[in-house]
Write a protein that holds these residues in place. Structure first.
Motif, PDB file in Angstrom:
ATOM      1  N   GLU A 259     -24.234 -10.410 -19.334  1.00 36.06           N
ATOM      2  CA  GLU A 259     -24.521  -9.126 -18.678  1.00 36.06           C
ATOM      3  C   GLU A 259     -25.850  -8.511 -19.157  1.00 36.06           C
ATOM      4  OE1 GLU A 259     -21.837  -9.718 -20.672  1.00 36.06           O
ATOM      5  OE2 GLU A 259     -21.263  -7.937 -21.813  1.00 36.06           O
ATOM      6  N   ASN A 260     -26.401  -9.033 -20.241  1.00 28.97           N
ATOM      7  CA  ASN A 260     -27.668  -8.483 -20.745  1.00 28.97           C
ATOM      8  C   ASN A 260     -28.880  -9.356 -20.396  1.00 28.97           C
ATOM      9  OD1 ASN A 260     -26.537  -6.187 -21.843  1.00 28.97           O
ATOM     10  ND2 ASN A 260     -26.022  -7.223 -23.769  1.00 28.97           N
ATOM     11  N   ILE A 266     -31.090  -2.509 -24.400  1.00 32.09           N
ATOM     12  CA  ILE A 266     -29.634  -2.468 -24.357  1.00 32.09           C
ATOM     13  C   ILE A 266     -29.126  -1.447 -25.369  1.00 32.09           C
ATOM     14  CG2 ILE A 266     -29.344  -4.860 -23.601  1.00 32.09           C
ATOM     15  CD1 ILE A 266     -28.809  -5.601 -26.530  1.00 32.09           C
ATOM     16  N   SER A 267     -27.823  -1.214 -25.314  1.00 31.86           N
ATOM     17  CA  SER A 267     -27.223  -0.289 -26.261  1.00 31.86           C
ATOM     18  C   SER A 267     -26.319  -1.090 -27.194  1.00 31.86           C
ATOM     19  CB  SER A 267     -26.453   0.763 -25.460  1.00 31.86           C
ATOM     20  OG  SER A 267     -25.338   1.204 -26.186  1.00 31.86           O
ATOM     21  N   MET A 272     -30.311   2.404 -29.373  1.00 30.86           N
ATOM     22  CA  MET A 272     -31.139   1.674 -28.418  1.00 30.86           C
ATOM     23  C   MET A 272     -31.749   0.463 -29.112  1.00 30.86           C
ATOM     24  SD  MET A 272     -34.708   2.771 -26.593  1.00 30.86           S
ATOM     25  CE  MET A 272     -35.681   2.649 -28.070  1.00 30.86           C
ATOM     26  N   VAL A 273     -31.614  -0.696 -28.463  1.00 26.64           N
ATOM     27  CA  VAL A 273     -32.232  -1.915 -28.996  1.00 26.64           C
ATOM     28  C   VAL A 273     -33.089  -2.527 -27.902  1.00 26.64           C
ATOM     29  CG1 VAL A 273     -31.836  -4.152 -30.067  1.00 26.64           C
ATOM     30  CG2 VAL A 273     -30.240  -2.277 -30.505  1.00 26.64           C
ATOM     31  N   GLU A 274     -34.364  -2.736 -28.207  1.00 26.05           N
ATOM     32  CA  GLU A 274     -35.293  -3.297 -27.230  1.00 26.05           C
ATOM     33  C   GLU A 274     -35.573  -4.764 -27.543  1.00 26.05           C
ATOM     34  OE1 GLU A 274     -38.420  -0.123 -25.928  1.00 26.05           O
ATOM     35  OE2 GLU A 274     -38.150   0.052 -28.081  1.00 26.05           O
ATOM     36  N   ARG A 275     -36.259  -5.412 -26.605  1.00 33.60           N
ATOM     37  CA  ARG A 275     -36.597  -6.823 -26.834  1.00 33.60           C
ATOM     38  C   ARG A 275     -37.486  -6.999 -28.062  1.00 33.60           C
ATOM     39  NH1 ARG A 275     -34.473 -10.891 -23.883  1.00 33.60           N
ATOM     40  NH2 ARG A 275     -33.282  -9.931 -22.228  1.00 33.60           N
TER      41      ARG A 275
END
Ligand code: COA
Ligand code: MG
Length: 291
Positions: A259-260, A266-267, A272-275
């Protein structure tokens, strides 16, 4: 890949080349690299002895640890050129230049290595220990982007920096911290390894552990050491903690969920977590794997 790229440099132990007892232990110690010193740890009257010891030690290959860096006397001194010539003939993983002031100091050493067809596996390292080096740090570190320069890392020379600037060295190093942070920043800009300076109080391992933890938090890859007792605390402080490894794994696993796929952000546990954090997590896991 060179011997330097991708290796850990958590604990890098200085050994005076005049001290044969220290040299004899080198291969059995658990440090990531050693710096065999011809410069300030060797008394002026022992310089020839130190060179002879260094040569003998290199010829007894079994006694040599995986990563050996030789610190020569400054090329501006009468000892420098002969030291460089001896060091390059031994083909160590690194040659550490003291009292570097400008990028030219590194380019000149590199030219001398190229002229003698020194293998490209012999890298150059720069002591950052003069006021001029601090002011020229961006230009010095920029050489790291050109593999032909051989520059692999920066080593903070805190004793000389304190001597030449007059700052008071306190247990919390408060007046040195801006310069140390600048060294880390320059190293990252140039893609270089960053090593913190030594702690002179080598019997106080609690204080040493705290200084290592702080240096790791500042972004240093490792610390230069003066005594074998400092190896273990340095290795510990500069290895990713279990909690950091677990967190990095969680980030990697979460981004890998179907799903990601294709998501930039994403959470994860309310955060918050980014690439970019994924890339950071992957680097940390690679570092943990090596440590
Ligand atoms: N590398 C390898 N072995 C070392 C060592 C080092 N840097 N420092 C000490 N040892 C060894 C000693 O040889 C001794 O072994 P031995 O029992 O077989 O003789 C053992 O560890 C214990 O040494 P210790 O008695 O605790 O220390 P010391 O009083 O002999 O030496 C120093 C203290 C600071 C003089 C010494 O550690 C040293 O010279 N360090 C390196 C200094 C240096 O290179 N400075 C330049 C960069 S800042
Ligand atoms: Mg120095």
């Amino acid at each position: 890949m060179s011997m330097t790229a991708g290796r850990p440099f958590r604990s890098v132990l200085y050994m005076p080349a005049s001290n044969t007892r220290a040299l004899a232990k080198a291969a059995t110690l658990g440090c990531d690299a050693v710096i065999v010193d011809l410069e300030d740890a060797v008394a002026p009257g022992d310089k020839d002895l130190a060179r002879r010891n260094l040569k003998d030690w290199f010829s007894a290959r079994d006694a040599k640890p995986a990563v050996t860096i030789i610190r020569i006397n400054a090329l501006s001194t009468e000892l420098g050129a002969d030291d460089l010539s001896l060091a390059r003939s031994l083909e160590p993983e690194g040659i550490l230049l003291p009292k570097v002031d400008t990028p030219r100091d590194i380019l000149e050493a590199g030219d001398a290595l190229d002229e003698e067809a020194t293998p490209e596996t012999t890298k150059l390292w720069a002591m950052v220990e003069t006021p001029k080096a601090m002011l020229n740090l961006g230009a010095i570190a920029e050489l790291g982007r050109d593999p032909a320069s051989r520059l692999a890392g920066l080593v903070a020379g805190t004793n000389d920096l304190a001597k030449d600037t007059g700052v008071l060295v306190t247990p919390d190093r408060r007046y040195l911290l801006p310069w140390l942070m600048q060294i880390v920043l320059a190293a990252r800009a140039g893609g270089l390894v960053a090593l913190d300076g030594v702690m002179n109080e080598f019997r106080d391992l609690d204080a040493f552990g705290r200084e290592c933890t702080e240096a790791a938090a500042m972004g240093f890859d490792g610390k230069t050491l003066i005594h074998p007792a400092q190896i273990e605390p340095a290795n510990k402080a500069f290895s990713p903690s279990d909690a950091a490894v677990a967190e990095a794994q969680a980030i990697v696993e979460t981004f890998a969920l179907p799903e990601n796929a294709g998501k930039g952000v994403i959470s994860l546990d309310g955060r918050m977590v980014e690439r970019l954090h994924l890339a950071q997590a992957e680097r940390l896991l690679a570092r943990a794997g090596r440590a």
